[in-house]
Motif scaffolding. Structure first.
Motif, PDB file in Angstrom:
ATOM      1  N   PHE A 166       7.847   1.602   2.489  1.00 43.49           N
ATOM      2  CA  PHE A 166       8.362   0.369   1.893  1.00 43.49           C
ATOM      3  C   PHE A 166       9.372  -0.307   2.820  1.00 43.49           C
ATOM      4  N   ILE A 167      10.382   0.484   3.274  1.00 46.00           N
ATOM      5  CA  ILE A 167      11.447  -0.118   4.086  1.00 46.00           C
ATOM      6  C   ILE A 167      10.927  -0.565   5.449  1.00 46.00           C
ATOM      7  N   TYR A 168      10.243   0.357   6.140  1.00 40.20           N
ATOM      8  CA  TYR A 168       9.799   0.049   7.498  1.00 40.20           C
ATOM      9  C   TYR A 168       8.449  -0.671   7.508  1.00 40.20           C
ATOM     10  N   GLY A 169       7.511  -0.107   6.743  1.00 41.30           N
ATOM     11  CA  GLY A 169       6.153  -0.648   6.769  1.00 41.30           C
ATOM     12  C   GLY A 169       6.029  -2.013   6.121  1.00 41.30           C
ATOM     13  N   PHE A 170       6.835  -2.267   5.101  1.00 35.78           N
ATOM     14  CA  PHE A 170       6.740  -3.567   4.424  1.00 35.78           C
ATOM     15  C   PHE A 170       7.882  -4.507   4.815  1.00 35.78           C
ATOM     16  N   LEU A 171       9.128  -4.118   4.502  1.00 39.66           N
ATOM     17  CA  LEU A 171      10.248  -5.029   4.730  1.00 39.66           C
ATOM     18  C   LEU A 171      10.384  -5.421   6.200  1.00 39.66           C
TER      19      LEU A 171
END
Length: 495
Positions: free
Chosen positions: A326-331
Motif C-alpha cells: 500500500f505505502i510503496y506500491g500504491f502511494l
C-alpha cells in the motif's frame, strides 16, 4: 622451472548453437560412444570442444582413435562428476537471446559425452546449479530441453546423468512472502563453510551496512561478523570427485565479469549469506552508489525505499507485506512517482553497488574461490586443493552492456578452457578486452596462505590456432573481442 598453466581458446567456425535436442554431434567421431548423431544439424560447439581438448594436449597421442579419452587423466570409473552451468534466469528480461545470459545445453551435452567416455560405464554425472530466486526452473528446462538430454543418456547403458535444481525456493515477484514457493533444493542437503580470518570480509569496514540477496539484512550480517564468515553451499557439489565449471562469457554489474569466479554464486544454496554491497555512498561507509551522483531528493527516495524494506519486507510476514504494497506500491509508485518524485533510470543502473567502486562483491568472489578450491566435503578449510576441477567458458554467444541479467547478445564465437579456474578467468577477461589488474577479485592470487596454482599472467600459456589470440595477454593495446562493459564500469575496466 615451473611449467606454465595452459589455457586453451578455440574460435568456432560459426557462432551458432545447434537447435535440436539432445544436441548430438553432426558427425560420428572415432571416440563417439553412441550410435545416434544428427545429420544435417551443424554442431560447431561439439567440434570446437574436441579442438580445445586437442590444443590443451589432452590424451593427444590417441586423438583420432576410438580410444581417445581427453578427460581420462581427470575422471576415473566410479567417480561422481558435477557439471555446473551458469543458469541464472529462465528468460531474458528484454526478450533478447536467452543464451547471452545462460550456458547453452549443447555445450553441456558435449562436455557430458567426454565425462561419459572417461567413466567407462561406472559413475554419475550431475548437471546442477542454483539459479537466481526468480528463475522458473520448469521454464528453464522447457527452453533448454535438458530433460531430453537426460532421457537420451538414460536410454543408453552406462553412467547415470541427472539434472538437479539447487534452488531452495522460487518467487515470481521479488521476494514477497506471499510469492515464495518452497522447493526441495539439494537432495543431499547443505554444507556450512566458515572462512573465519581467511575471509576477504574479515575486518572489512562498516559491516553494519551489508546487504545480501534479499531484504532481510540481519541474516546477511549475522553470518559475517568477526571470525564468523559463513557460506551455505551445496553438499552435492562439495561431495563431487570432479567439478566442471561451465560459465558464460559476459560482463557483470558488481564485479566487472561473470566467468568462473562470480559463477560460483551458483554453488550457494542460501544466497542471502552473500554480501553484495554496503548501503550508502563511500563517505557514508557504503558502496551502493558513487559519491555526488544523487540529488538531495533522490537520496531521500533511496532511504525511504530502504526504510520500507527494513520495516515491512524484512519481517517475512504477509500482513507486513500488504502494508508495504500500500505505502510503496500504491502511494509512492502510483501517486508520487508519476509526479516526478523518482530516481532517473540512468542512476538506477548504478544502484545496489552496480559500479566499479563496489568494494564488497569482489570479496564474495574471492571467498567462493577459496571454498571451491580448499574446502573439503565437510566444509573444513585446508591449504591443499581438495577436488579435481576443469572449466569451459561458453563464449559462443556472450553477454555485454547490461550484464549479467539483461545483457546484449554478442557473437563472440569462442570456447575457453583449462584445468585452472582462475587462469581461465584471467585469459577470458583479457580476451573480452578488459584488464584483469583492474578487477579486485584477482587479488586472491596475492594470498600467501593459499596457492591457486597461478600467481600472475606470466604463469599462463595461451594455446590456440590463432596467432593474435595466443598473444592476447601480451598486447596491452588490443581490445580483442571488445566487449562493452556494464554502464557503471565504462572507462574503468578496459585495457
Amino acid at each position: 622451472m615451473k611449467n606454465k598453466v595452459k589455457v586453451g581458446i578455440v574460435h568456432l567456425e560459426s557462432a551458432v548453437y545447434p537447435k535440436i535436442a539432445p544436441y548430438n554431434p553432426s558427425e560420428k567421431y572415432p571416440e563417439y560412444p553412441f550410435a545416434e548423431i544428427e545429420i544435417g544439424q551443424k554442431n560447431y560447439a561439439y567440434a570446437s570442444l574436441r579442438e580445445l581438448f586437442l590444443n590443451l594436449g589432452l590424451d593427444k597421442e590417441n586423438y583420432g582413435a576410438p580410444r581417445w579419452n581427453p578427460f581420462g587423466y581427470l575422471i576415473k570409473p566410479g567417480m561422481t562428476v558435477v557439471i555446473k552451468p551458469n543458469f541464472v534466469l529462465s528468460r531474458h528480461p528484454e526478450k533478447k537471446d536467452l543464451y547471452s545470459i545462460i550456458t547453452h545445453p549443447a555445450v553441456l551435452r558435449a562436455i557430458a559425452d567426454y565425462c561419459w567416455i572417461a567413466l567407462k560405464g561406472e559413475g554419475r554425472i550431475i548437471i546442477t546449479d542454483a539459479p537466481q530466486y526468480n528463475c522458473n526452473f520448469s521454464e528453464l528446462i522447457e527452453a533448454t530441453k535438458l530433460d531430453e538430454v537426460c532421457r537420451f543418456y538414460s536410454s543408453c547403458k552406462g553412467p547415470s546423468v541427472e539434472l538437479i535444481n539447487l534452488q531452495p525456493y522460487w518467487s515470481k515477484s521479488l521476494h514477497m512472502p506471499s510469492c515464495i514457493r518452497q522447493l526441495p533444493g539439494d537432495p543431499k542437503g547443505n554444507v556450512t563453510v566458515n572462512l573465519g580470518r581467511d575471509s576477504a570480509f574479515y575486518n572489512c569496514p562498516n559491516p553494519q551496512n551489508y546487504y545480501g540477496a534479499v531484504y532481510h539484512r540481519q541474516e546477511t550480517m549475522m553470518h559475517h561478523t568477526g571470525e564468523k564468515q559463513e557460506y551455505k553451499v551445496s553438499r552435492t557439489i562439495m561431495d563431487a570427485d570432479v567439478f566442471i565449471s561451465v560459465p558464460k562469457l559476459k560482463v557483470h554489474k558488481k564485479v566487472g565479469v561473470t566467468l568462473n569466479g562470480k559463477g560460483l554464486v551458483g554453488i550457494c544454496t542460501n544466497k542471502n549469506y552473500l554480501v553484495h554491497y554496503r548501503l550508502g555512498t563511500p563517505s557514508e561507509g557504503g558502496d551502493q552508489f558513487p559519491e555526488n551522483v544523487l540529488t538531495t531528493t533522490e537520496k531521500k527516495i533511496i532511504k525511504f525505499e530502504r526504510l520500507m524494506y527494513d520495516k515491512f519486507l524484512a519481517r517475512k510476514s504477509i500482513p507486513a507485506e500488504m502494508v508495504h504494497r500500500f505505502i510503496y506500491g500504491f502511494l509512492y509508485l502510483k501517486v508520487l512517482k508519476p509526479l516526478g518524485l523518482k530516481v532517473s533510470l540512468e542512476k538506477r543502473l548504478l544502484d545496489a553497488g552496480n559500479w566499479y567502486g563496489n568494494d564488497s562483491a569482489w570479496r564474495m568472489v574471492v571467498d567462493l574461490l577459496k571454498i571451491i578450491y580448499f574446502a573439503d566435503s565437510s566444509g573444513n578449510m585446508s591449504r591443499t586443493i581438495q577436488r579435481k576441477m576443469f572449466s569451459i567458458i561458453d563464449g559462443v554467444i556472450g553477454g555485454e552492456n547490461k550484464g549479467p541479467l539483461s545483457p546484449d547478445p554478442k557473437s563472440s564465437g569462442v570456447l575457453i578452457g583449462g584445468e585452472n579456474l582462475i587462469a581461465v578467468d584471467l585469459v577470458a577477461t583479457r580476451l573480452m578486452g578488459f584488464d584483469p589488474q583492474k578487477l579486485k577479485q584477482f587479488s586472491v592470487l596475492e594470498s600467501d596462505s593459499f596457492d591457486f596454482g597461478v600467481k600472475s599472467l606470466n604463469d599462463i600459456e595461451v594455446v590456440c590456432n590463432n596467432l593474435d589470440t595466443i598473444q592476447c595477454l601480451n598486447k596491452s593495446d588490443n581490445r580483442c573481442l571488445n566487449f562493452k562493459p556494464y554502464p557503471g564500469w565504462v572507462g574503468h575496466i578496459e585495457v
